[in-house]
Every structure is written in C-alpha cells, then in structure tokens.
Motif scaffolding. Structure first.
Motif, PDB file in Angstrom:
ATOM      1  N   MET A   1       0.841  -1.191   0.000  1.00 18.08           N
ATOM      2  CA  MET A   1       0.000   0.000   0.000  1.00 18.08           C
ATOM      3  C   MET A   1       0.880   1.246   0.000  1.00 18.08           C
ATOM      4  O   MET A   1       1.886   1.306   0.703  1.00 18.08           O
ATOM      5  CB  MET A   1      -0.916   0.002   1.234  1.00 18.08           C
ATOM      6  CG  MET A   1      -1.850   1.214   1.302  1.00 18.08           C
ATOM      7  SD  MET A   1      -2.935   1.182   2.740  1.00 18.08           S
ATOM      8  CE  MET A   1      -4.054  -0.142   2.271  1.00 18.08           C
ATOM      9  N   THR A   2       0.503   2.220  -0.798  1.00 20.54           N
ATOM     10  CA  THR A   2       1.242   3.477  -0.843  1.00 20.54           C
ATOM     11  C   THR A   2       1.152   4.195   0.496  1.00 20.54           C
ATOM     12  O   THR A   2       0.078   4.311   1.087  1.00 20.54           O
ATOM     13  CB  THR A   2       0.667   4.392  -1.947  1.00 20.54           C
ATOM     14  OG1 THR A   2       0.816   3.740  -3.205  1.00 20.54           O
ATOM     15  CG2 THR A   2       1.399   5.721  -1.981  1.00 20.54           C
ATOM     16  N   ARG A   3       2.286   4.703   0.971  1.00 26.13           N
ATOM     17  CA  ARG A   3       2.363   5.365   2.282  1.00 26.13           C
ATOM     18  C   ARG A   3       2.539   6.864   2.075  1.00 26.13           C
ATOM     19  O   ARG A   3       3.505   7.311   1.463  1.00 26.13           O
ATOM     20  CB  ARG A   3       3.524   4.799   3.081  1.00 26.13           C
ATOM     21  CG  ARG A   3       3.404   3.294   3.355  1.00 26.13           C
ATOM     22  CD  ARG A   3       4.747   2.690   3.632  1.00 26.13           C
ATOM     23  NE  ARG A   3       5.633   2.829   2.467  1.00 26.13           N
ATOM     24  CZ  ARG A   3       6.912   2.461   2.453  1.00 26.13           C
ATOM     25  NH1 ARG A   3       7.456   1.935   3.521  1.00 26.13           N
ATOM     26  NH2 ARG A   3       7.643   2.630   1.367  1.00 26.13           N
ATOM     27  N   VAL A   4       1.584   7.637   2.603  1.00 22.92           N
ATOM     28  CA  VAL A   4       1.570   9.084   2.436  1.00 22.92           C
ATOM     29  C   VAL A   4       1.847   9.758   3.770  1.00 22.92           C
ATOM     30  O   VAL A   4       1.220   9.425   4.785  1.00 22.92           O
ATOM     31  CB  VAL A   4       0.214   9.566   1.886  1.00 22.92           C
ATOM     32  CG1 VAL A   4       0.202  11.083   1.746  1.00 22.92           C
ATOM     33  CG2 VAL A   4      -0.102   8.901   0.550  1.00 22.92           C
ATOM     34  N   LEU A   5       2.773  10.716   3.765  1.00 26.07           N
ATOM     35  CA  LEU A   5       3.028  11.545   4.940  1.00 26.07           C
ATOM     36  C   LEU A   5       2.322  12.875   4.725  1.00 26.07           C
ATOM     37  O   LEU A   5       2.574  13.577   3.751  1.00 26.07           O
ATOM     38  CB  LEU A   5       4.525  11.769   5.124  1.00 26.07           C
ATOM     39  CG  LEU A   5       4.929  12.789   6.202  1.00 26.07           C
ATOM     40  CD1 LEU A   5       4.497  12.305   7.583  1.00 26.07           C
ATOM     41  CD2 LEU A   5       6.425  13.052   6.155  1.00 26.07           C
ATOM     42  N   LEU A   6       1.435  13.241   5.653  1.00 29.90           N
ATOM     43  CA  LEU A   6       0.687  14.489   5.578  1.00 29.90           C
ATOM     44  C   LEU A   6       1.199  15.421   6.675  1.00 29.90           C
ATOM     45  O   LEU A   6       1.142  15.086   7.863  1.00 29.90           O
ATOM     46  CB  LEU A   6      -0.804  14.217   5.763  1.00 29.90           C
ATOM     47  CG  LEU A   6      -1.754  15.415   5.747  1.00 29.90           C
ATOM     48  CD1 LEU A   6      -1.641  16.180   4.437  1.00 29.90           C
ATOM     49  CD2 LEU A   6      -3.193  14.946   5.972  1.00 29.90           C
ATOM     50  N   VAL A   7       1.716  16.578   6.282  1.00 26.04           N
ATOM     51  CA  VAL A   7       2.296  17.530   7.228  1.00 26.04           C
ATOM     52  C   VAL A   7       1.503  18.831   7.158  1.00 26.04           C
ATOM     53  O   VAL A   7       1.627  19.607   6.205  1.00 26.04           O
ATOM     54  CB  VAL A   7       3.784  17.809   6.913  1.00 26.04           C
ATOM     55  CG1 VAL A   7       4.416  18.639   8.024  1.00 26.04           C
ATOM     56  CG2 VAL A   7       4.550  16.509   6.698  1.00 26.04           C
ATOM     57  N   GLU A  22      -7.266   7.337   3.070  1.00 23.86           N
ATOM     58  CA  GLU A  22      -7.351   5.927   3.484  1.00 23.86           C
ATOM     59  C   GLU A  22      -8.443   5.205   2.699  1.00 23.86           C
ATOM     60  O   GLU A  22      -8.251   4.057   2.276  1.00 23.86           O
ATOM     61  CB  GLU A  22      -7.634   5.841   4.985  1.00 23.86           C
ATOM     62  CG  GLU A  22      -6.513   6.335   5.891  1.00 23.86           C
ATOM     63  CD  GLU A  22      -5.407   5.306   6.089  1.00 23.86           C
ATOM     64  OE1 GLU A  22      -5.585   4.149   5.628  1.00 23.86           O
ATOM     65  OE2 GLU A  22      -4.386   5.654   6.715  1.00 23.86           O
ATOM     66  N   GLN A  23      -9.583   5.873   2.488  1.00 20.78           N
ATOM     67  CA  GLN A  23     -10.666   5.265   1.717  1.00 20.78           C
ATOM     68  C   GLN A  23     -10.254   4.994   0.276  1.00 20.78           C
ATOM     69  O   GLN A  23     -10.775   4.086  -0.377  1.00 20.78           O
ATOM     70  CB  GLN A  23     -11.896   6.180   1.738  1.00 20.78           C
ATOM     71  CG  GLN A  23     -12.574   6.276   3.092  1.00 20.78           C
ATOM     72  CD  GLN A  23     -13.705   7.291   3.111  1.00 20.78           C
ATOM     73  OE1 GLN A  23     -13.951   7.993   2.126  1.00 20.78           O
ATOM     74  NE2 GLN A  23     -14.408   7.375   4.229  1.00 20.78           N
ATOM     75  N   GLU A  24      -9.291   5.800  -0.217  1.00 20.59           N
ATOM     76  CA  GLU A  24      -8.797   5.630  -1.577  1.00 20.59           C
ATOM     77  C   GLU A  24      -7.616   4.655  -1.651  1.00 20.59           C
ATOM     78  O   GLU A  24      -6.963   4.535  -2.688  1.00 20.59           O
ATOM     79  CB  GLU A  24      -8.368   6.986  -2.149  1.00 20.59           C
ATOM     80  CG  GLU A  24      -9.521   7.943  -2.380  1.00 20.59           C
ATOM     81  CD  GLU A  24     -10.457   7.466  -3.470  1.00 20.59           C
ATOM     82  OE1 GLU A  24      -9.952   7.015  -4.515  1.00 20.59           O
ATOM     83  OE2 GLU A  24     -11.689   7.542  -3.278  1.00 20.59           O
ATOM     84  N   GLY A  25      -7.322   3.986  -0.543  1.00 22.36           N
ATOM     85  CA  GLY A  25      -6.265   2.982  -0.543  1.00 22.36           C
ATOM     86  C   GLY A  25      -4.876   3.519  -0.301  1.00 22.36           C
ATOM     87  O   GLY A  25      -3.885   2.837  -0.601  1.00 22.36           O
ATOM     88  N   LEU A  26      -4.776   4.741   0.255  1.00 22.90           N
ATOM     89  CA  LEU A  26      -3.477   5.352   0.532  1.00 22.90           C
ATOM     90  C   LEU A  26      -3.265   5.406   2.042  1.00 22.90           C
ATOM     91  O   LEU A  26      -3.950   6.140   2.759  1.00 22.90           O
ATOM     92  CB  LEU A  26      -3.416   6.771  -0.055  1.00 22.90           C
ATOM     93  CG  LEU A  26      -3.651   6.888  -1.564  1.00 22.90           C
ATOM     94  CD1 LEU A  26      -3.776   8.346  -1.965  1.00 22.90           C
ATOM     95  CD2 LEU A  26      -2.532   6.217  -2.334  1.00 22.90           C
ATOM     96  N   SER A  27      -2.329   4.629   2.548  1.00 22.90           N
ATOM     97  CA  SER A  27      -2.029   4.622   3.974  1.00 22.90           C
ATOM     98  C   SER A  27      -1.441   5.977   4.360  1.00 22.90           C
ATOM     99  O   SER A  27      -0.459   6.428   3.766  1.00 22.90           O
ATOM    100  CB  SER A  27      -1.025   3.504   4.289  1.00 22.90           C
ATOM    101  OG  SER A  27      -0.626   3.557   5.641  1.00 22.90           O
ATOM    102  N   LEU A 108      -6.700  16.391  -4.513  1.00 20.16           N
ATOM    103  CA  LEU A 108      -5.449  15.996  -3.878  1.00 20.16           C
ATOM    104  C   LEU A 108      -5.075  14.569  -4.260  1.00 20.16           C
ATOM    105  O   LEU A 108      -3.916  14.295  -4.611  1.00 20.16           O
ATOM    106  CB  LEU A 108      -5.576  16.116  -2.357  1.00 20.16           C
ATOM    107  CG  LEU A 108      -4.342  15.701  -1.542  1.00 20.16           C
ATOM    108  CD1 LEU A 108      -3.145  16.563  -1.884  1.00 20.16           C
ATOM    109  CD2 LEU A 108      -4.645  15.768  -0.039  1.00 20.16           C
ATOM    110  N   VAL A 109      -6.027  13.659  -4.211  1.00 23.30           N
ATOM    111  CA  VAL A 109      -5.757  12.268  -4.578  1.00 23.30           C
ATOM    112  C   VAL A 109      -5.328  12.175  -6.038  1.00 23.30           C
ATOM    113  O   VAL A 109      -4.392  11.442  -6.379  1.00 23.30           O
ATOM    114  CB  VAL A 109      -6.995  11.387  -4.318  1.00 23.30           C
ATOM    115  CG1 VAL A 109      -6.824  10.007  -4.954  1.00 23.30           C
ATOM    116  CG2 VAL A 109      -7.230  11.239  -2.827  1.00 23.30           C
ATOM    117  N   ALA A 110      -5.990  12.918  -6.915  1.00 20.24           N
ATOM    118  CA  ALA A 110      -5.640  12.884  -8.340  1.00 20.24           C
ATOM    119  C   ALA A 110      -4.210  13.360  -8.561  1.00 20.24           C
ATOM    120  O   ALA A 110      -3.455  12.766  -9.345  1.00 20.24           O
ATOM    121  CB  ALA A 110      -6.618  13.747  -9.138  1.00 20.24           C
TER     122      ALA A 110
END
Length: 229
Positions: A1-7, A22-27, A108-110
């Motif tokens: 799963m793709t891991r995203v850091l949100l700052v 998370e609902q879009e499959g991005l941890s 943002l997801v796009a």
C-alpha cells in the motif's frame, strides 16, 4: 500500500484528508509541524509527502529545503490560494507539484496519483532499457537520470519528465497542455503556472547556447521548443 506523509498544522483538515486518502487505498500518517515533517520524511517509511506551506516552528518551504538536501522523495505542496510566491519558491526548491488550499480531497488524490504514476513507470522498466540521446543531452527515462555536456544533470521528477517530452520532440513546438498531460500526468488547469516555473528551472540548469539563446524557447501562445543541438 502506498504510504503518504501528511504535514499540516490544521488537525481538523488533516483528519478529514487522512480519512479520504485511506478510503482511496493510501495509507496516511499525519504530523502537525515542519520539524516533525522533516524527521518523518527522512525516515524512509513513506512513498510521498504532502507539505503545507504555513506551519509553526518550521514552515513548509524551509522543511522542503531540508528534505531536498537529503532526499528526492516526491513532495506535493499545499499553498494558500493565490499565493504565487510560495508556489514558485516551492517548485524551484524541488516540489513535484502543488495544490491550492482550500483543496478538495478528490483533487489531492488525483495529483498524488499522477506523481506516483510517474515513479511507478520508471520502476517497472529495466534500468538500462532506453537511453535518449540528443547532442549534449543524455536521458535515461527508466532511472530518471540525465547528463548534460558529460556531467550529471540534477533534475526533480517533474523537471525530468517535462524535459523528456521536449527532447522527444526536439525542434518542434510542444503546447503547455501537452506538456501537462504527458509530463505531469494531469490536464492543464487554468492559471496553472507550474510548467512555467519548471521550464525556467530547467533553462537555468542547461545554461545558454553559443550564441546566447536559451536552449528551451518560448513561443508565445503556442508552447515551448527545445533547440536541437
């Protein structure tokens, strides 16, 4: 799963964006100031970072500067709507893209997926599957590696893809819309200046021709053209 850091120091917004990602499959993991963002970004645990410009302790621009000193991980900036200075500075420091706030989670997801797709395409190709040679310029698309006049050319991922598009059509005009679609992986948005800033950065890195011209020419109302060496 793709891991995203949100700052982002806005905890409520971070929670809303994290839930959507998370609902879009991005941890997603969120931190709330620039210093924590830099530490997490350099930990090696994430595939991409989303970095707000306005934060306490360490703002997003300075955080990006520190990240870029040690890592080429993809970074997307969140900027105040209409604040061109922060956007341009972020892109010049090596941000891969930006999204104006307030932003929709869908946009943002796009944008994140467009950046990540570019990286995935590079990873799945054999490391030396192709070399694009154009006079002084050598490009290895699979590795996002470039040489100019026999020396390594340091480019961000976005800069590399834009230069690759221009190199494949050297001597021909490429519209901004085509550059956005093929280089950044997204349709050109109205008033979007990111391509202009990326092209300006590439120009500076390439220097001038023997007769003093920029290697990448602007044709007003048409697009950009890479001079054939």
């Amino acid at each position: 799963m793709t891991r995203v850091l949100l700052v982002d120091d806005d905890a409520e917004l971070s929670a809303m964006l994290s839930e959507y990602l998370e609902q879009e499959g991005l941890s997603t993991h969120a931190v709330y100031d620039g210093e924590a963002g830099v530490r997490e970004a350099l930990s090696g645990r994430y595939d991409i970072a989303v970095l707000d410009v306005m934060m306490p302790r360490l703002n997003g621009v300075e955080a990006l500067r520190q990240i870029r000193a040690h890592s080429r991980m993809p970074v997307l900036m969140l900027t105040a709507r209409g604040d061109d200075i922060d956007r341009i500075l972020g892109l010049e420091l090596g941000a891969d893209d930006y999204v104006p706030k307030p932003c929709s989670p869908r946009e943002l997801v796009a944008r994140l997926r467009a950046i990540l797709r570019r990286g995935v395409v590079a990873e799945v190709q054999p490391a030396e599957s192709e070399r694009l040679s154009l006079g002084h310029l050598q490009l290895w698309p699979a590795r996002l590696a470039a040489e100019w006049r026999g020396q390594p050319l340091s480019l961000t991922g976005a800069e590399f893809r834009l230069l690759e598009v221009l190199a494949r059509q050297a001597g021909q005009v490429v519209s901004k819309a085509a550059l956005s679609e093929r280089g950044l992986g997204r349709p050109l948005a109205r008033f979007d200046r990111s391509i202009d800033v990326h092209i300006s950065s590439i120009r500076q890195k390439l220097g001038s021709t023997a007769d003093g011209r920029a290697w990448i020419q602007t044709l007003r109302g048409q697009g950009y053209l890479l001079i054939k060496d």
